[in-house]
Design an enzyme around this catalytic site. Sequence first.
Site, PDB file in Angstrom:
ATOM      1  N   SER A 150      10.762 -50.557  56.619  1.00  0.00           N
ATOM      2  CA  SER A 150      11.317 -51.571  57.091  1.00  0.00           C
ATOM      3  C   SER A 150      12.759 -51.353  57.088  1.00  0.00           C
ATOM      4  CB  SER A 150      12.297 -52.655  55.224  1.00  0.00           C
ATOM      5  OG  SER A 150      12.446 -53.343  55.465  1.00  0.00           O
ATOM      6  N   GLY A 203      23.496 -54.311  54.824  1.00  0.00           N
ATOM      7  CA  GLY A 203      23.692 -55.212  54.076  1.00  0.00           C
ATOM      8  C   GLY A 203      23.064 -56.539  54.306  1.00  0.00           C
ATOM      9  N   ASN A 215       9.311 -57.740  55.265  1.00  0.00           N
ATOM     10  CA  ASN A 215      10.255 -57.498  54.597  1.00  0.00           C
ATOM     11  C   ASN A 215      10.962 -58.704  53.813  1.00  0.00           C
ATOM     12  OD1 ASN A 215      12.853 -56.394  53.347  1.00  0.00           O
ATOM     13  ND2 ASN A 215      11.384 -54.815  53.223  1.00  0.00           N
ATOM     14  N   CYS A 231      16.568 -53.792  47.269  1.00  0.00           N
ATOM     15  CA  CYS A 231      17.491 -53.729  48.193  1.00  0.00           C
ATOM     16  C   CYS A 231      19.483 -53.144  47.774  1.00  0.00           C
ATOM     17  CB  CYS A 231      18.269 -54.048  49.381  1.00  0.00           C
ATOM     18  SG  CYS A 231      19.304 -53.861  50.409  1.00  0.00           S
ATOM     19  N   ILE A 242       9.230 -45.391  48.089  1.00  0.00           N
ATOM     20  CA  ILE A 242      10.733 -46.646  47.365  1.00  0.00           C
ATOM     21  C   ILE A 242      11.686 -46.662  48.120  1.00  0.00           C
ATOM     22  CG2 ILE A 242      10.812 -44.561  45.219  1.00  0.00           C
ATOM     23  CD1 ILE A 242      12.213 -42.782  46.044  1.00  0.00           C
ATOM     24  N   ASN A 243      12.348 -47.510  47.791  1.00  0.00           N
ATOM     25  CA  ASN A 243      13.759 -47.787  48.304  1.00  0.00           C
ATOM     26  C   ASN A 243      14.366 -46.619  48.244  1.00  0.00           C
ATOM     27  OD1 ASN A 243      15.069 -49.868  49.851  1.00  0.00           O
ATOM     28  ND2 ASN A 243      14.492 -51.129  49.345  1.00  0.00           N
TER      29      ASN A 243
HETATM   30  C1  LIG Z   1      19.432 -48.035  58.179  1.00  0.00           C
HETATM   31  C2  LIG Z   1      17.854 -48.327  56.927  1.00  0.00           C
HETATM   32  C3  LIG Z   1      17.614 -49.668  56.895  1.00  0.00           C
HETATM   33  C4  LIG Z   1      17.147 -50.212  55.520  1.00  0.00           C
HETATM   34  N1  LIG Z   1      16.980 -51.820  55.813  1.00  0.00           N
HETATM   35  C5  LIG Z   1      15.567 -51.638  55.131  1.00  0.00           C
HETATM   36  C6  LIG Z   1      15.556 -53.644  54.317  1.00  0.00           C
HETATM   37  O1  LIG Z   1      15.878 -54.078  55.724  1.00  0.00           O
HETATM   38  N2  LIG Z   1      14.305 -53.500  53.574  1.00  0.00           N
HETATM   39  C7  LIG Z   1      14.370 -52.486  53.329  1.00  0.00           C
HETATM   40  O2  LIG Z   1      13.101 -53.013  52.212  1.00  0.00           O
HETATM   41  N3  LIG Z   1      14.076 -50.966  53.164  1.00  0.00           N
HETATM   42  C8  LIG Z   1      15.179 -50.786  53.913  1.00  0.00           C
HETATM   43  N4  LIG Z   1      15.049 -49.375  54.415  1.00  0.00           N
HETATM   44  C9  LIG Z   1      14.719 -48.261  53.747  1.00  0.00           C
HETATM   45  C10 LIG Z   1      13.750 -48.376  53.976  1.00  0.00           C
HETATM   46  O3  LIG Z   1      12.537 -48.470  54.394  1.00  0.00           O
HETATM   47  C11 LIG Z   1      13.071 -47.088  53.156  1.00  0.00           C
HETATM   48  O4  LIG Z   1      12.664 -46.515  51.615  1.00  0.00           O
HETATM   49  C12 LIG Z   1      14.034 -45.517  52.583  1.00  0.00           C
HETATM   50  O5  LIG Z   1      15.003 -44.742  54.044  1.00  0.00           O
HETATM   51  C13 LIG Z   1      13.155 -44.157  52.071  1.00  0.00           C
HETATM   52  O6  LIG Z   1      12.530 -43.851  52.544  1.00  0.00           O
HETATM   53  P1  LIG Z   1      13.038 -42.763  54.001  1.00  0.00           P
HETATM   54  O7  LIG Z   1      13.713 -41.463  52.516  1.00  0.00           O
HETATM   55  O8  LIG Z   1      11.450 -42.133  54.827  1.00  0.00           O
HETATM   56  O9  LIG Z   1      14.017 -42.802  55.157  1.00  0.00           O
HETATM   57  C14 LIG Z   1      16.385 -49.023  54.791  1.00  0.00           C
HETATM   58  C15 LIG Z   1      16.852 -47.710  55.453  1.00  0.00           C
HETATM   59  C16 LIG Z   1      17.313 -47.772  56.558  1.00  0.00           C
HETATM   60  C17 LIG Z   1      17.580 -46.313  56.586  1.00  0.00           C
END
Ligand SMILES: Cc1cc2nc3c(=O)[nH]c(=O)nc-3n(C[C@H](O)[C@H](O)[C@H](O)COP(=O)(O)O)c2cc1C
Length: 241
Positions: free
Chosen positions: A30, A83, A110, A140, A201-202
């Site tokens: 997401s 945000g 999501n 978040c 994880i987030n």
């Molecule tokens: C620009 C951006 C926006 C994101 N927006 C959301 C979101 O709306 N909802 C959510 O659950 N996670 C959000 N995430 C988190 C990602 O889904 C993911 O969990 C996080 O980037 C860790 O994984 P990664 O290290 O593989 O990127 C966001 C991440 C990024 C970089």
Amino acid sequence: MNQQPQPSAVAALAVDLCGISLSSPLVLLSGCVGFAEEYTRIKGFSNRDVGAICLKGTTLEPRLGNPPHRVYETPQGMLNAIGLQNPGARYVVDKILPQLDFSETRFIANLSGSTLEEYVEVARIFDNSPIDALEINISCPNVKEGGAAFGNDPEMSARVVAAVRAVTRKPLITKLSPNQTDIAANARRCIEAGSDAFAVINTLMGMAIDIEKRTPVLGNNQGGLSGPAIKPVALLKTHQV
Ligand SMILES: Cc1cc2nc3c(=O)[nH]c(=O)nc-3n(C[C@H](O)[C@H](O)[C@H](O)COP(=O)(O)O)c2cc1C
């Protein structure tokens, strides 16, 4: 040289994720591909490569998100503080989902919210749509209210999961925060409350400083750290869950 995967390799990658069959275990997370309406049109996009796409976090009402700056590059990663900018659940279901080709790949919503009632209302709206699964974002770090306030407390997490479970029979994924004391205890309570799967994880909470201006770089002061830098943390948290 033929770059196409052989049919047997494709079949070997297919997985079942709490009742939905994915052509590949790779899920685009997401926030990384918006609402997918552009991504699946990129030349070469193939559902052989992408098993599912998780849409951007969606709230009941539209949100403009945080003031700039919203992203900042870090060693081996990035900080973001978007945000939860999104056009609201009704718009996503009525205007965006009809643009998506559900034969191309699987789509996961999501769900985000500031109150228990908001999560439930967003879940109801998506339940009444072709979306393949629901992911509850209780992690978040970039909004003042809701989000991580639910996800860092196992009892609050379980309450959100139970309330959403009560209004949908679609597969339910809970997105867990690494910014909490005992992620395994939280996961256990979420399973008891009806979660079918987890996204682990987030982002990790972080901050960047502009040393010339002596101020935080991000408009929200703090943001979520993602990317290769957090992979060891993600592996540990997954192991613990
Ligand atoms: C620009 C951006 C926006 C994101 N927006 C959301 C979101 O709306 N909802 C959510 O659950 N996670 C959000 N995430 C988190 C990602 O889904 C993911 O969990 C996080 O980037 C860790 O994984 P990664 O290290 O593989 O990127 C966001 C991440 C990024 C970089």
